[in-house]
Design a protein around this motif. Structure first.
Motif, PDB file in Angstrom:
ATOM      1  N   SER A 158      65.699 -78.820 -59.882  1.00  0.00           N
ATOM      2  CA  SER A 158      64.763 -78.039 -59.042  1.00  0.00           C
ATOM      3  C   SER A 158      64.465 -78.777 -57.364  1.00  0.00           C
ATOM      4  O   SER A 158      65.561 -79.202 -57.109  1.00  0.00           O
ATOM      5  CB  SER A 158      63.907 -78.535 -59.847  1.00  0.00           C
ATOM      6  N   GLY A 159      63.880 -79.217 -56.717  1.00  0.00           N
ATOM      7  CA  GLY A 159      63.678 -79.942 -55.846  1.00  0.00           C
ATOM      8  C   GLY A 159      63.322 -78.489 -53.981  1.00  0.00           C
ATOM      9  O   GLY A 159      63.454 -77.490 -55.011  1.00  0.00           O
ATOM     10  N   ALA A 160      63.506 -79.271 -53.141  1.00  0.00           N
ATOM     11  CA  ALA A 160      63.524 -78.329 -52.147  1.00  0.00           C
ATOM     12  C   ALA A 160      64.828 -76.965 -52.389  1.00  0.00           C
ATOM     13  O   ALA A 160      65.846 -77.876 -51.815  1.00  0.00           O
ATOM     14  CB  ALA A 160      63.151 -79.040 -50.405  1.00  0.00           C
ATOM     15  N   ALA A 177      63.003 -90.189 -46.876  1.00  0.00           N
ATOM     16  CA  ALA A 177      63.614 -88.704 -47.009  1.00  0.00           C
ATOM     17  C   ALA A 177      62.823 -88.011 -48.174  1.00  0.00           C
ATOM     18  O   ALA A 177      62.598 -87.092 -48.612  1.00  0.00           O
ATOM     19  CB  ALA A 177      64.803 -88.584 -46.531  1.00  0.00           C
ATOM     20  N   ASP A 178      63.091 -88.309 -48.773  1.00  0.00           N
ATOM     21  CA  ASP A 178      62.489 -88.449 -50.580  1.00  0.00           C
ATOM     22  C   ASP A 178      60.902 -88.113 -50.970  1.00  0.00           C
ATOM     23  O   ASP A 178      60.914 -87.892 -51.990  1.00  0.00           O
ATOM     24  CB  ASP A 178      63.769 -88.987 -51.550  1.00  0.00           C
ATOM     25  N   ALA A 179      60.103 -87.911 -50.225  1.00  0.00           N
ATOM     26  CA  ALA A 179      58.996 -88.212 -50.238  1.00  0.00           C
ATOM     27  C   ALA A 179      58.441 -86.652 -50.799  1.00  0.00           C
ATOM     28  O   ALA A 179      59.333 -85.865 -50.090  1.00  0.00           O
ATOM     29  CB  ALA A 179      57.807 -88.706 -49.100  1.00  0.00           C
ATOM     30  N   ALA A 180      57.116 -86.319 -51.513  1.00  0.00           N
ATOM     31  CA  ALA A 180      57.305 -85.251 -51.764  1.00  0.00           C
ATOM     32  C   ALA A 180      55.846 -84.209 -51.079  1.00  0.00           C
ATOM     33  O   ALA A 180      55.476 -85.327 -49.974  1.00  0.00           O
ATOM     34  CB  ALA A 180      56.645 -85.493 -53.494  1.00  0.00           C
ATOM     35  N   GLY A 181      56.702 -83.159 -50.038  1.00  0.00           N
ATOM     36  CA  GLY A 181      55.825 -81.873 -49.718  1.00  0.00           C
ATOM     37  C   GLY A 181      55.541 -80.825 -50.290  1.00  0.00           C
ATOM     38  O   GLY A 181      55.695 -80.957 -51.160  1.00  0.00           O
ATOM     39  N   LEU A 182      55.425 -79.925 -49.432  1.00  0.00           N
ATOM     40  CA  LEU A 182      54.873 -78.938 -49.485  1.00  0.00           C
ATOM     41  C   LEU A 182      56.387 -77.710 -49.246  1.00  0.00           C
ATOM     42  O   LEU A 182      56.221 -77.335 -47.804  1.00  0.00           O
ATOM     43  CB  LEU A 182      53.752 -78.154 -49.371  1.00  0.00           C
ATOM     44  N   GLU A 183      56.569 -76.489 -49.773  1.00  0.00           N
ATOM     45  CA  GLU A 183      57.200 -75.943 -49.987  1.00  0.00           C
ATOM     46  C   GLU A 183      57.192 -74.797 -50.021  1.00  0.00           C
ATOM     47  O   GLU A 183      55.950 -74.313 -50.906  1.00  0.00           O
ATOM     48  CB  GLU A 183      59.307 -75.473 -50.760  1.00  0.00           C
ATOM     49  N   LEU A 184      56.526 -73.502 -48.284  1.00  0.00           N
ATOM     50  CA  LEU A 184      55.710 -72.748 -48.504  1.00  0.00           C
ATOM     51  C   LEU A 184      56.205 -71.164 -48.110  1.00  0.00           C
ATOM     52  O   LEU A 184      57.021 -71.344 -47.820  1.00  0.00           O
ATOM     53  CB  LEU A 184      54.571 -73.076 -47.371  1.00  0.00           C
ATOM     54  N   THR A 185      56.682 -70.329 -49.249  1.00  0.00           N
ATOM     55  CA  THR A 185      56.895 -69.001 -49.287  1.00  0.00           C
ATOM     56  C   THR A 185      55.731 -68.299 -48.721  1.00  0.00           C
ATOM     57  O   THR A 185      54.853 -68.015 -48.865  1.00  0.00           O
ATOM     58  CB  THR A 185      57.309 -68.708 -50.886  1.00  0.00           C
ATOM     59  N   LEU A 186      56.372 -67.881 -47.385  1.00  0.00           N
ATOM     60  CA  LEU A 186      55.386 -66.900 -46.181  1.00  0.00           C
ATOM     61  C   LEU A 186      54.368 -66.956 -45.859  1.00  0.00           C
ATOM     62  O   LEU A 186      53.767 -66.555 -45.841  1.00  0.00           O
ATOM     63  CB  LEU A 186      55.810 -65.149 -47.816  1.00  0.00           C
ATOM     64  N   GLY A 187      54.444 -68.448 -45.669  1.00  0.00           N
ATOM     65  CA  GLY A 187      53.078 -69.018 -45.145  1.00  0.00           C
ATOM     66  C   GLY A 187      51.872 -68.729 -45.739  1.00  0.00           C
ATOM     67  O   GLY A 187      51.967 -68.413 -47.153  1.00  0.00           O
TER      68      GLY A 187
END
Length: 302
Positions: free
Chosen positions: A49-51, A68-78
């Motif tokens: 999994s992961g970005a 660098a390994d902190a969690a963020g959000l991955e946005l698909t189509l904003g």
């Protein structure tokens, strides 16, 4: 799957221990929590999994002072609208997209100061498909098997982000980076991928690998974080029947019964029963491949 036990809270519930949360006013078509992935569990059937573009997430984290390994959000189509309950710094990387903090415009690839209560709006990419958002302190949902990533296939990690979610933030790790300019990965109209022969290349005719490397394919609309389905010339089989299920890796090009190749991405299953004709060295470019994008393959000696 609910947010219980994953650290995601529904609107109206109390904030996290740091007092800071992201209120999700509009989640967009598909927004997930991602870090750099869940490594070392494939023998138990758990994918990485992961970005989908780990470097883009790592860059966003560095811009806000996170590891660098902190969690963020991955946005698909904003299409996201978010509100931070405390002042913070955010950074968005990936596809070219409109950003606004309240009425103030922002830039992709640069840290943005967000006052407490201000609304961050992220539009739809003009070109490409995905963005990665980091917030100073990172998103502090509970890790599962060492990762905070959403796995859309197995359901491990937090569920996809929904309207009204409250995502807890961790404490800031440091000041944002002093950055004037960052280099973004280009989003090509035609994607070239390096392909090596796979473990079951001999299950196809002698011409199949040549056909795969010499034909333009297009990305199918049914592609997702599990895999990029391609449409083009069907790959002829030399061996009939199906395999017992065997291990597959990130970038494996599996060929189902219809002969159309499928490239496994971050949420891929760890085993499969269709033969793998080849393996792609680097699938990162597929993170921005919209349906209809042309994909071509070449050998490692190109």
């Amino acid at each position: 799957m609910t947010g219980e036990g994953t650290g995601t809270r529904r609107a109206g519930q109390p904030p996290g221990p740091t007092g800071g949360v992201i209120e999700v006013r509009r989640a967009g078509p598909l927004t997930t929590v991602q870090d750099l992935g869940r490594f070392g569990w494939a023998h138990l059937g758990v994918p990485r999994s992961g970005a989908l573009d780990p470097a883009a997430l790592a860059l966003a984290n560095r811009l806000v002072g996170n590891p660098a390994d902190a969690a963020g959000l991955e946005l698909t189509l904003g299409g996201c609208e978010l509100r931070l309950t405390r002042a913070g710094t955010v950074a968005v990387t990936g596809a070219d997209v409109d950003l606004r903090v309240d009425h103030r415009p922002g830039d992709v690839g640069r840290p943005l100061a967000v006052p407490a209560g201000a609304v961050l709006r992220i539009g739809s990419p003009r070109h490409g498909l995905r963005n990665w958002l980091a917030v100073d302190g990172g998103i502090a949902v509970a890790p599962v098997l060492g990762s905070r990533s959403t796995d859309t296939l197995s359901g491990l990690g937090p569920p996809p982000v929904r309207d009204g979610d409250l995502l807890p933030l961790g404490p800031s790790a440091g000041p944002p980076a002093p950055v004037d300019f960052t280099v973004a990965r280009p989003v090509p109209d035609e994607l070239w991928l390096t392909l090596r022969p796979g473990p079951r290349a001999d299950w196809f005719t002698a011409d199949a690998l040549t056909l795969l490397r010499g034909t333009a394919y297009t990305v199918s609309p049914v592609s997702d974080r599990v895999g990029a389905r391609l449409v083009g010339a069907a790959l002829p089989r030399a061996v009939a029947g199906e395999l017992p299920s065997e291990g597959v890796v990130l970038g494996a090009v599996q060929v189902p019964a219809d002969g159309q190749p499928l490239i496994f991405l971050a949420d891929h299953p760890t085993t499969g029963g269709y033969p793998v004709i080849g393996v792609v060295d680097d699938v990162t470019g597929l993170a921005q491949a919209r349906p209809g994008t042309t994909v071509r393959f070449h050998g490692p000696q190109r």
